[in-house]
Design a protein around this motif. Structure first.
Motif, PDB file in Angstrom:
ATOM      1  N   ARG A   9       2.603  -7.259  -3.377  1.00 41.97           N
ATOM      2  CA  ARG A   9       2.318  -8.245  -2.326  1.00 41.97           C
ATOM      3  C   ARG A   9       1.961  -7.542  -1.019  1.00 41.97           C
ATOM      4  O   ARG A   9       1.052  -7.968  -0.301  1.00 41.97           O
ATOM      5  CB  ARG A   9       3.535  -9.157  -2.125  1.00 41.97           C
ATOM      6  CG  ARG A   9       3.872 -10.022  -3.317  1.00 41.97           C
ATOM      7  CD  ARG A   9       2.825 -11.092  -3.567  1.00 41.97           C
ATOM      8  NE  ARG A   9       2.923 -12.174  -2.606  1.00 41.97           N
ATOM      9  CZ  ARG A   9       2.011 -13.115  -2.431  1.00 41.97           C
ATOM     10  NH1 ARG A   9       0.894 -13.073  -3.133  1.00 41.97           N
ATOM     11  NH2 ARG A   9       2.180 -14.067  -1.561  1.00 41.97           N
ATOM     12  N   ALA A  12      -1.574  -6.022  -1.346  1.00 44.10           N
ATOM     13  CA  ALA A  12      -2.600  -7.062  -1.295  1.00 44.10           C
ATOM     14  C   ALA A  12      -2.799  -7.583   0.121  1.00 44.10           C
ATOM     15  O   ALA A  12      -3.907  -7.979   0.503  1.00 44.10           O
ATOM     16  CB  ALA A  12      -2.222  -8.211  -2.222  1.00 44.10           C
ATOM     17  N   ALA A  13      -1.732  -7.570   0.910  1.00 51.35           N
ATOM     18  CA  ALA A  13      -1.842  -8.036   2.294  1.00 51.35           C
ATOM     19  C   ALA A  13      -2.465  -6.975   3.198  1.00 51.35           C
ATOM     20  O   ALA A  13      -3.277  -7.285   4.076  1.00 51.35           O
ATOM     21  CB  ALA A  13      -0.463  -8.427   2.811  1.00 51.35           C
ATOM     22  N   PRO A  16      -6.475  -5.644   0.977  1.00 51.11           N
ATOM     23  CA  PRO A  16      -6.899  -6.562  -0.091  1.00 51.11           C
ATOM     24  C   PRO A  16      -8.184  -6.147  -0.795  1.00 51.11           C
ATOM     25  O   PRO A  16      -8.339  -6.393  -1.997  1.00 51.11           O
ATOM     26  CB  PRO A  16      -7.077  -7.892   0.644  1.00 51.11           C
ATOM     27  CG  PRO A  16      -7.302  -7.504   2.078  1.00 51.11           C
ATOM     28  CD  PRO A  16      -6.465  -6.298   2.300  1.00 51.11           C
ATOM     29  N   ASP A  17      -9.114  -5.541  -0.069  1.00 52.42           N
ATOM     30  CA  ASP A  17     -10.417  -5.238  -0.652  1.00 52.42           C
ATOM     31  C   ASP A  17     -10.520  -3.832  -1.236  1.00 52.42           C
ATOM     32  O   ASP A  17     -11.573  -3.454  -1.762  1.00 52.42           O
ATOM     33  CB  ASP A  17     -11.512  -5.417   0.408  1.00 52.42           C
ATOM     34  CG  ASP A  17     -11.574  -6.847   0.925  1.00 52.42           C
ATOM     35  OD1 ASP A  17     -11.326  -7.767   0.126  1.00 52.42           O
ATOM     36  OD2 ASP A  17     -11.850  -7.036   2.123  1.00 52.42           O
ATOM     37  N   TYR A  40      -6.760  -4.863  -4.933  1.00 53.82           N
ATOM     38  CA  TYR A  40      -5.364  -5.285  -4.839  1.00 53.82           C
ATOM     39  C   TYR A  40      -5.255  -6.802  -4.710  1.00 53.82           C
ATOM     40  O   TYR A  40      -4.346  -7.421  -5.268  1.00 53.82           O
ATOM     41  CB  TYR A  40      -4.681  -4.594  -3.658  1.00 53.82           C
ATOM     42  CG  TYR A  40      -4.252  -3.181  -3.965  1.00 53.82           C
ATOM     43  CD1 TYR A  40      -3.248  -2.929  -4.896  1.00 53.82           C
ATOM     44  CD2 TYR A  40      -4.845  -2.091  -3.336  1.00 53.82           C
ATOM     45  CE1 TYR A  40      -2.843  -1.632  -5.187  1.00 53.82           C
ATOM     46  CE2 TYR A  40      -4.452  -0.785  -3.615  1.00 53.82           C
ATOM     47  CZ  TYR A  40      -3.455  -0.567  -4.551  1.00 53.82           C
ATOM     48  OH  TYR A  40      -3.064   0.708  -4.843  1.00 53.82           O
ATOM     49  N   ALA A  41      -6.193  -7.418  -3.998  1.00 53.18           N
ATOM     50  CA  ALA A  41      -6.161  -8.875  -3.854  1.00 53.18           C
ATOM     51  C   ALA A  41      -6.416  -9.554  -5.190  1.00 53.18           C
ATOM     52  O   ALA A  41      -5.780 -10.566  -5.523  1.00 53.18           O
ATOM     53  CB  ALA A  41      -7.188  -9.328  -2.820  1.00 53.18           C
ATOM     54  N   GLU A  42      -7.350  -9.022  -5.975  1.00 63.51           N
ATOM     55  CA  GLU A  42      -7.652  -9.623  -7.274  1.00 63.51           C
ATOM     56  C   GLU A  42      -6.466  -9.488  -8.220  1.00 63.51           C
ATOM     57  O   GLU A  42      -6.128 -10.421  -8.952  1.00 63.51           O
ATOM     58  CB  GLU A  42      -8.885  -8.958  -7.874  1.00 63.51           C
ATOM     59  CG  GLU A  42      -9.256  -9.420  -9.283  1.00 63.51           C
ATOM     60  CD  GLU A  42      -9.685 -10.875  -9.358  1.00 63.51           C
ATOM     61  OE1 GLU A  42      -9.807 -11.394 -10.481  1.00 63.51           O
ATOM     62  OE2 GLU A  42      -9.897 -11.500  -8.284  1.00 63.51           O
ATOM     63  N   ASP A  44      -3.324  -9.255  -7.376  1.00 58.18           N
ATOM     64  CA  ASP A  44      -2.306 -10.188  -6.889  1.00 58.18           C
ATOM     65  C   ASP A  44      -2.622 -11.614  -7.333  1.00 58.18           C
ATOM     66  O   ASP A  44      -1.728 -12.354  -7.769  1.00 58.18           O
ATOM     67  CB  ASP A  44      -2.231 -10.108  -5.364  1.00 58.18           C
ATOM     68  CG  ASP A  44      -1.333 -11.182  -4.776  1.00 58.18           C
ATOM     69  OD1 ASP A  44      -0.118 -11.136  -5.009  1.00 58.18           O
ATOM     70  OD2 ASP A  44      -1.870 -12.076  -4.085  1.00 58.18           O
ATOM     71  N   ARG A  45      -3.895 -12.000  -7.246  1.00 56.23           N
ATOM     72  CA  ARG A  45      -4.279 -13.348  -7.665  1.00 56.23           C
ATOM     73  C   ARG A  45      -3.992 -13.565  -9.149  1.00 56.23           C
ATOM     74  O   ARG A  45      -3.435 -14.588  -9.548  1.00 56.23           O
ATOM     75  CB  ARG A  45      -5.770 -13.579  -7.386  1.00 56.23           C
ATOM     76  CG  ARG A  45      -6.241 -15.012  -7.691  1.00 56.23           C
ATOM     77  CD  ARG A  45      -7.742 -15.133  -7.616  1.00 56.23           C
ATOM     78  NE  ARG A  45      -8.400 -14.380  -8.686  1.00 56.23           N
ATOM     79  CZ  ARG A  45      -8.490 -14.804  -9.943  1.00 56.23           C
ATOM     80  NH1 ARG A  45      -7.951 -15.952 -10.296  1.00 56.23           N
ATOM     81  NH2 ARG A  45      -9.117 -14.078 -10.842  1.00 56.23           N
TER      82      ARG A  45
END
Length: 721
Positions: A9, A12-13, A16-17, A40-42, A44-45
């Motif tokens: 988390r 990702a924060a 994220p990219d 990292y954002a993907e 996390d999603r």
């Protein structure tokens, strides 16, 4: 940070990219269309989507078994479990269309509520053929999980809470799930970071990258290849284990192309690269940016490291990059580690004194045993070498059992509280402790740990643990003539090899033991995916036992070495046979009326494919394949049949991959790694190959009735047909 779930988390924060993970297909990623990349954002999603779906069927504290082929979906599933407060239990990927005794044992041990996998794997497993316990789990295909927006928040977890269950690559009948807590993971990740000399994520100038091919269900693959890069805010590039084994240069090409600073593997991988990668393949590599090459998971052979360094020194590889290490799942992962400016330290130990549990350096020679230092204890961990009889700490140079204490030592074994004091409750003579009793033997010299052997009987082959009682049970069940026996390891050319010695029942006629030897070999290959080095049959009462009836494996090994066993029959891999991994370079096929070989060395039927019907082509390929198998068979292997399973000729997973390489080279057909398991006889595989080459593969796809009937017949009486 209180849990590993919070780690993702945070990444990702904060970034994220940034590319977090990339899975590279067979080419090693040179073709962009064969790469799967997640930021990292993907990730996390996807983890949130898995957590939402999982929370519908499982409560916090429940278990979920993870069954995945190589790829990134495993990572989404692992973190989806952590987000939902469910304990993931990674399991090995089963062979297609057959029950897995190991999976059954894991399910029986941890009693999971759910099983996570991919939709493709779910189809290949054919749940109606699995055991009732596996079949009735709540099965979730994570690639179909879409609802990430319904995720509310992480299930709160503290450092003392269990994070996951690491089932060691040990006994299939009595698996042990190591309970690794969030605190264990965070502690060990910090040890690895400082040991590797990596900057904290907050201080890293640029993402630190690594290349890994170890399976994610292995502790080195999961913690070293997935969690460590995330811990330092880095990027990981993954290859499938089969990609490396089929074409080892792919590993080094990926390191060269990505400029990765970190990578590593068990000892055998370095040796395989030095032996198989050609000068032409080496020429295009740049390994100068590879700063840390860790080596562990099995005994380290200094010769293999030397050969690799010599072979790839011209490509920029530095001996100082080597980072030998020692660890185990019960210690989360890493316990000791370190290299040096001049490379790993090698101590040539006096063999005679080593036999008396003393570590003493002598000049290199026949009377010495080279041992590679596994470095120093990392961080605040206490590592002691202890006399297993008196529980007194050993002096430097004295060999004893390795004991470990510290924040990385796991909580125990799931569902086995009776073993907590035996393994995790070691106490020194003065009462200090508790310590993890590793069962490994070693000694300190100059503050560095040298692992000399094992107090326990575990056999390590290519980084995998085999428990002797499992191998012994398999051999005993392979043929009605076999009674109890002993399985153990012997060293051959610097590698551990499997040997089994079994008694023949009194009532069995002993005129021809060849079928018995073949049955034992086939059963061990089929069940454990390891081809034995030697099988010995002895008279009733020939296997040494203790007064209480326990098998004396070490004594049996000593008796075999000194010709003290009264042998009735024996089989051994021929020392003069061409090594399997060299066949692609040296094998030649006999030209006969059925298969003529053209001037280019390829079967002439390839030049007239249009003239052949599928049955005709299948017959030609079958003849070619039988020639290949006969060329590599050891003397005394017996007559081969197109309808006999590959396991009877000793084809384990590594040999099957070599056969795939030969198919690609000679026939121009790229096979999936599991082809030899999906089509387990020369006849069935030849039909599949013919369909592939003529573009009619769907006519004989996995799951066809004839293949299924073969498996059904095998399962009916426990013997291949």
């Amino acid at each position: 940070m209180r849990s590993v779930a919070e780690l993702l988390r945070r990444r990702a924060a904060e970034r994220p990219d940034q590319l977090a993970f990339a899975f590279l297909a067979e080419s090693g990623g040179s073709d962009a269309s064969q790469r799967v990349e997640w930021t990292y954002a993907e990730l996390d999603r996807r983890a949130r989507a898995v957590a939402v779906e999982l929370s519908r069927v499982a409560a916090p504290g429940d278990r979920a078994v993870l069954i995945f082929p190589p790829g990134l979906d495993f990572i989404a599933a692992f973190f989806g479990c952590l987000y939902a407060g469910v304990l993931p239990a990674p399991a090995t990927y089963p062979k297609p269309r057959r029950p897995s005794s190991r999976l059954d044992a894991i399910v029986a041990d941890c009693k999971p509520t759910a099983a996570l996998t991919t939709s493709e794997t779910l189809g290949l497993m054919q749940l109606d053929e699995q055991s009732p316990a596996v079949r009735t789990l709540e099965w979730i295909a994570v690639d179909r999980c879409r609802d990430a927006e319904s995720f509310k928040q992480l299930v709160p977890r503290t450092p003392s809470d269990a994070a996951f269950l690491q089932y060691t690559s040990g006994s299939t009948s009595q698996p042990r799930g190591v309970v690794v807590t969030h605190g264990n993971l965070l502690h060990n990740l910090e040890l690895i970071r400082t040991g590797f000399g990596l900057a904290p994520a907050e201080e890293a100038v640029a993402p630190q990258s690594g290349v890994f091919w170890l399976p994610a269900y292995h502790d080195m693959g999961l913690i070293g290849g997935i969690l460590t890069p995330m811990y330092v805010g880095g990027t990981s590039y993954f290859l499938a284990p089969a990609t490396f084994l089929q074409r080892p240069v792919t590993w080094l090409e990926t390191i060269s192309r990505t400029g990765a600073a970190i990578s590593g593997a068990p000892n055998f991988a370095y040796e395989l690269c030095a032996r198989k990668i050609t000068p032409e393949q080496r020429a295009g590599l740049d390994l100068s940016r590879w700063k840390l090459a860790f080596c562990g998971a099995e005994p380290i052979d200094s010769r293999a490291l030397d050969e690799f360094a010599v072979a790839f020194g011209p490509q920029g590889f530095r001996t100082a990059a080597y980072y030998p290490c020692y660890g185990l799942a019960e210690g989360t992962l890493m316990v000791t580690g370190g290299g040096g400016a001049n490379g790993p330290r090698v101590l040539h130990a006096d063999r005679a004194r080593l036999a008396k549990h003393r570590l003493a350096a002598v000049a290199a020679g026949e009377a010495s045993q080279p041992l590679v230092s596994c470095g120093r204890p990392l961080g605040d961990q206490l590592v002691r070498v202890v006399d297993p009889q008196t529980f007194e700490p050993c002096l430097e140079g004295q060999v004893g059992e390795i004991w470990v204490s510290g924040g990385s030592v796991a909580k125990g074994y799931w569902n086995h509280p009776e073993e907590l004091w035996q393994t995790f409750g070691g106490r020194l003579a003065d009462g200090s402790g508790p310590f993890l009793r590793t069962g490994d033997l070693g000694a300190f010299d100059g503050g560095e740990l040298f692992v000399t052997g094992r107090a326990k009987d575990v056999i390590i082959i290519r980084g995998r643990n085999l428990y002797p009682q499992d191998v012994e049970r398999t051999a005993q069940q392979a043929h009605a003539a076999i009674d109890l026996g002993a399985a153990f390891a012997v060293e051959v050319d610097g590698h551990e090899q499997l040997v089994v010695v079994h008694q023949v029942r009194r009532e069995h006629r002993r005129e021809d033991m060849a079928p018995v030897l073949r049955a034992i070999r086939a059963a061990i290959v089929e069940e454990h995916d390891v081809d034995p080095y030697q099988i010995v049959l002895v008279r009733p009462g020939g296997v040494p036992l203790t007064s209480s009836g326990k098998i004396q494996r070490s004594h049996c090994r000593d008796m075999l070495a000194t010709n003290g066993l009264e042998q009735l029959a024996a089989w051994q891999q021929s020392p003069t046979a061409t090594p399997v991994d060299e066949l692609a370079e040296t094998v030649t096929f006999r030209a006969d009326a059925a298969v003529a070989v053209g001037a280019d060395g390829r079967p002439e039927f390839l030049h007239r494919l249009a003239e052949l019907t599928p049955p005709e082509l299948a017959e030609q390929i079958q003849t070619w394949m039988m020639n290949w198998l006969e060329e590599r068979a050891e003397p005394g292997a017996g007559e081969m049949s197109p309808t006999a399973p590959f396991a009877e000729s000793g084809m384990d997973s590594l040999t099957a991959l070599e056969l795939n390489v030969e198919f690609e080279k000679v026939l121009g057909v790229r096979l999936p790694p599991a082809a030899a398991w999906s089509y387990p006889t020369p006849e069935l595989l030849s039909r599949y190959l013919a369909d592939e080459m003529l573009g009619t593969a769907s006519a004989n796809a996995p799951g066809d009735s004839e293949t299924d009937s073969w498996f059904a017949a095998m399962e009916a009486d426990g013997q291949p047909k």
